[in-house]
Design an enzyme around this catalytic site. Structure first.
Site, PDB file in Angstrom:
ATOM      1  N   ASP A   1     -61.385 -52.817  65.052  1.00 25.54           N
ATOM      2  CA  ASP A   1     -60.461 -52.152  65.965  1.00 25.54           C
ATOM      3  C   ASP A   1     -59.068 -52.087  65.325  1.00 25.54           C
ATOM      4  O   ASP A   1     -58.809 -52.761  64.332  1.00 25.54           O
ATOM      5  CB  ASP A   1     -60.412 -52.860  67.330  1.00 25.54           C
ATOM      6  CG  ASP A   1     -60.345 -54.368  67.196  1.00 25.54           C
ATOM      7  OD1 ASP A   1     -60.927 -55.063  68.019  1.00 25.54           O
ATOM      8  OD2 ASP A   1     -59.682 -54.846  66.235  1.00 25.54           O
TER       9      ASP A   1
ATOM     10  N   ASP B   1     -54.998 -52.327  65.873  1.00 21.95           N
ATOM     11  CA  ASP B   1     -53.894 -52.772  66.709  1.00 21.95           C
ATOM     12  C   ASP B   1     -52.580 -52.233  66.146  1.00 21.95           C
ATOM     13  O   ASP B   1     -52.387 -52.178  64.928  1.00 21.95           O
ATOM     14  CB  ASP B   1     -53.824 -54.306  66.748  1.00 21.95           C
ATOM     15  CG  ASP B   1     -55.061 -54.908  67.407  1.00 21.95           C
ATOM     16  OD1 ASP B   1     -55.698 -54.199  68.219  1.00 21.95           O
ATOM     17  OD2 ASP B   1     -55.391 -56.069  67.108  1.00 21.95           O
TER      18      ASP B   1
ATOM     19  N   ASP C   1     -51.196 -66.062  62.960  1.00 21.40           N
ATOM     20  CA  ASP C   1     -51.840 -67.272  62.442  1.00 21.40           C
ATOM     21  C   ASP C   1     -51.914 -67.323  60.911  1.00 21.40           C
ATOM     22  O   ASP C   1     -51.412 -68.252  60.300  1.00 21.40           O
ATOM     23  CB  ASP C   1     -53.220 -67.491  63.092  1.00 21.40           C
ATOM     24  CG  ASP C   1     -54.065 -66.231  63.193  1.00 21.40           C
ATOM     25  OD1 ASP C   1     -53.670 -65.193  62.620  1.00 21.40           O
ATOM     26  OD2 ASP C   1     -55.134 -66.296  63.834  1.00 21.40           O
TER      27      ASP C   1
HETATM   28  P1  ATP Z   1     -61.177 -59.612  64.089  1.00 22.81           P
HETATM   29  O1  ATP Z   1     -60.726 -58.543  65.056  1.00 22.81           O
HETATM   30  O2  ATP Z   1     -61.788 -59.119  62.843  1.00 22.81           O
HETATM   31  O3  ATP Z   1     -61.947 -60.663  64.737  1.00 22.81           O
HETATM   32  P2  ATP Z   1     -58.374 -60.140  64.016  1.00 22.81           P
HETATM   33  O4  ATP Z   1     -57.513 -60.823  63.002  1.00 22.81           O
HETATM   34  O5  ATP Z   1     -58.071 -58.711  64.293  1.00 22.81           O
HETATM   35  O6  ATP Z   1     -59.854 -60.351  63.559  1.00 22.81           O
HETATM   36  P3  ATP Z   1     -57.821 -60.588  66.768  1.00 22.81           P
HETATM   37  O7  ATP Z   1     -58.294 -61.680  67.643  1.00 22.81           O
HETATM   38  O8  ATP Z   1     -58.205 -59.189  67.062  1.00 22.81           O
HETATM   39  O9  ATP Z   1     -58.302 -60.997  65.316  1.00 22.81           O
HETATM   40  O10 ATP Z   1     -56.243 -60.745  66.693  1.00 22.81           O
HETATM   41  C1  ATP Z   1     -55.392 -59.710  66.203  1.00 22.81           C
HETATM   42  C2  ATP Z   1     -54.200 -60.335  65.498  1.00 22.81           C
HETATM   43  O11 ATP Z   1     -53.459 -61.181  66.384  1.00 22.81           O
HETATM   44  C3  ATP Z   1     -54.559 -61.256  64.333  1.00 22.81           C
HETATM   45  O12 ATP Z   1     -54.757 -60.542  63.142  1.00 22.81           O
HETATM   46  C4  ATP Z   1     -53.368 -62.170  64.262  1.00 22.81           C
HETATM   47  O13 ATP Z   1     -52.303 -61.557  63.586  1.00 22.81           O
HETATM   48  C5  ATP Z   1     -52.990 -62.345  65.712  1.00 22.81           C
HETATM   49  N1  ATP Z   1     -53.635 -63.522  66.311  1.00 22.81           N
HETATM   50  C6  ATP Z   1     -54.845 -63.571  66.930  1.00 22.81           C
HETATM   51  N2  ATP Z   1     -55.135 -64.799  67.367  1.00 22.81           N
HETATM   52  C7  ATP Z   1     -54.090 -65.566  67.051  1.00 22.81           C
HETATM   53  C8  ATP Z   1     -53.756 -66.942  67.251  1.00 22.81           C
HETATM   54  N3  ATP Z   1     -54.621 -67.779  67.848  1.00 22.81           N
HETATM   55  N4  ATP Z   1     -52.573 -67.382  66.780  1.00 22.81           N
HETATM   56  C9  ATP Z   1     -51.716 -66.541  66.183  1.00 22.81           C
HETATM   57  N5  ATP Z   1     -51.960 -65.257  65.960  1.00 22.81           N
HETATM   58  C10 ATP Z   1     -53.122 -64.762  66.382  1.00 22.81           C
HETATM   59 MG    MG Z   2     -58.944 -57.467  65.864  1.00 19.97          MG
END
Ligand code: ATP
Ligand code: MG
Length: 441
Positions: free
Chosen positions: A63, A65, A142
């Site tokens: 996805d 963002d 993170d």
């Molecule tokens: P995926 O969607 O592939 O699982 P993602 O990195 O996009 O991985 P998401 O949960 O969609 O994970 O989160 C989007 C973004 O928000 C992350 O890339 C990160 O920058 C931030 N983020 C998510 N969870 C946390 C957290 N627990 N602490 C700090 N930042 C976070």
């Molecule tokens: Mg994501």
């Protein structure tokens, strides 16, 4: 003046379009629409997070963002198809049919008095509702790999924390002091394992070191969030790598205490072989775009715990049928302390376990009944998996394979199950079948 945590040093590096591989062709047209509209309205607009990371690592993002300096209300004014969500943090969702582009306003991670950030006594973050600069927004994320911004203004990548080099070196590294960041949100420990499994990255030594030590903090995470995180760990096509990562970093016992104990106690390694085989099958199904079920997944993950509980109850002299039912209930109940496994998954999970002993019954009536059980397919697939633990199931597998096409032929070809050491089984099973409907209560 930057308002971000002063313990995190940042320096902006701008990677121009001709020095990185992200092309607009790899970005969803709807995400591009959102980025352009924000930009044309005079706002800063960047693709951020997992999408930038995945594109740089050569994977297709799940996805997209968007991060912007526009407030959620300003975003809402620009898009008719926009709804504002979230209490903990206000977000804009721009909806295009089934695709949702999440648009977040840059936010900060320190309380400078302008917002309402709340930190729990033990260091956990409860709310962080403070808008900030793009730099603030980067350092509150993170991992460095998750803190990269693809700026639609000039198609450059903006890197405040060294994420670009970390992605090139395939490293997951926490931003700031790892222990502090894990304490703020223990689920980050699972994210470290999950994202490195997904991308084939290594966890940086400094970010890996605290994991076994801080693993017990996961017991403070919300069980519902851990359930969601488990689905991502094991149903996204990299279950085996996730499992091995959890083992390697000492996190398995924090998520599945009883299964981890059973695996440790199982000297032959048969239970682990079966579990890994189950996860490998899950990965294959995901790769082939076939459906995967959380019930089957948890049946696999908790099978070691179930086997161990069953043995203990039988050692106490309980009748097999009663012991099976109690073991299934006990394992389910105990697991709920860590992971909120919903009943719509735990009930079929228990049925998959309880059906296993039906597979040694080959009287015609029972065979027909077992074949028509709504959980037959899943339970049979589970039996096939158990071959990885023991060759003793070969004959049952062959029998039920044939019985699915022609029960009478199967019974004729496999007469062995009646008599001998199985002679006692039918009497016990009669009772179990009635009770198995009530399993889980
Ligand atoms: P995926 O969607 O592939 O699982 P993602 O990195 O996009 O991985 P998401 O949960 O969609 O994970 O989160 C989007 C973004 O928000 C992350 O890339 C990160 O920058 C931030 N983020 C998510 N969870 C946390 C957290 N627990 N602490 C700090 N930042 C976070
Ligand atoms: Mg994501």
């Amino acid at each position: 003046m930057p308002t971000h945590d002063p313990s995190v040093s940042t320096s902006l590096r701008i990677i121009p379009r001709d020095q990185h591989p992200i092309s607009r062709r790899g970005i969803s047209p709807n995400a591009l629409r959102v980025l352009y509209r924000l930009h044309e309205a005079g706002h800063r607009a960047c693709l951020v997070g997992g999408a930038v990371r995945d594109l740089l690592a050569g994977q297709a993002p799940k996805d997209f963002d968007v991060a912007t300096d526009a407030t959620p209300e300003e975003v809402k004014h620009l898009f008719r198809n926009c709804r504002l969500i979230g209490r903990r943090f206000r977000l804009a969702h721009v909806v295009f049919g089934r695709e949702i582009i999440e648009v977040a306003t840059f936010r900060a991670n320190v309380d400078d008095g302008s917002g309402d950030r709340q930190v729990h006594d033990d260091g956990r973050l409860l709310r962080d509702n403070v808008y900030g600069t793009i730099e603030d927004d980067a350092v509150r994320r993170d991992f460095t790999a998750n803190a990269l911004y693809y700026d639609i203004a000039d198609f450059s990548v903006r890197d405040y924390v060294g994420g670009f080099d970390d992605v090139s070196h395939r490293v997951m590294r926490l931003i700031g002091d790892p222990e502090t960041r894990y304490r703020e949100d223990p689920v980050r420990m699972l994210r470290a394992v999950r994202l490195s499994a997904k991308l084939g990255f290594n966890i940086a030594p400094g970010s890996a070191e605290p994991l076994p030590r801080l693993a017990p903090l996961l017991s403070e995470a919300a069980p519902a969030r851990l359930f969601e995180e488990c689905l991502k760990l094991f149903l996204s096509g990299h279950a085996v790598a996730s499992f091995e990562g959890l083992e390697r970093h000492g996190l398995l016992a924090a998520l599945f205490p009883e299964s981890a104990a059973a695996l440790d106690a199982n000297r032959s390694g048969a239970l682990r072989r079966m579990l890994v085989e189950g996860l490998r099958g899950t990965d294959r199904r995901v790769a082939a775009d076939e459906p995967v079920s959380p019930a089957f997944l948890f049946a696999v993950l908790l099978w070691p715990a179930y086997c161990r509980a069953l043995m203990a109850l039988q050692a106490q002299g309980l009748h097999t049928v009663e012991a099976e039912r109690r073991a299934a209930d006990r394992v389910t109940l105990h697991q709920l302390n860590t992971i909120a496994l919903p009943r719509r998954f735990s009930l079929p999970m228990q049925e998959i376990w309880l059906m296993q002993s039906r597979f040694s019954q080959r009287q015609r009536k029972r065979v027909v009944r077992t074949l028509s059980h709504p959980r037959f397919r899943a339970a049979f697939d589970f039996l096939v998996l158990r071959r990885a633990a023991s060759p003793a199931h070969e004959d049952d597998i062959a029998f039920w394979q044939e019985a699915q096409g022609n029960p009478d032929a199967a019974i004729a070809h496999h007469p062995a199950a009646e008599g001998g050491e199985e002679a006692e089984v039918p009497r016990k099973r009669r009772r179990r079948r009635r009770r198995s409907h009530a399993a889980g209560e």
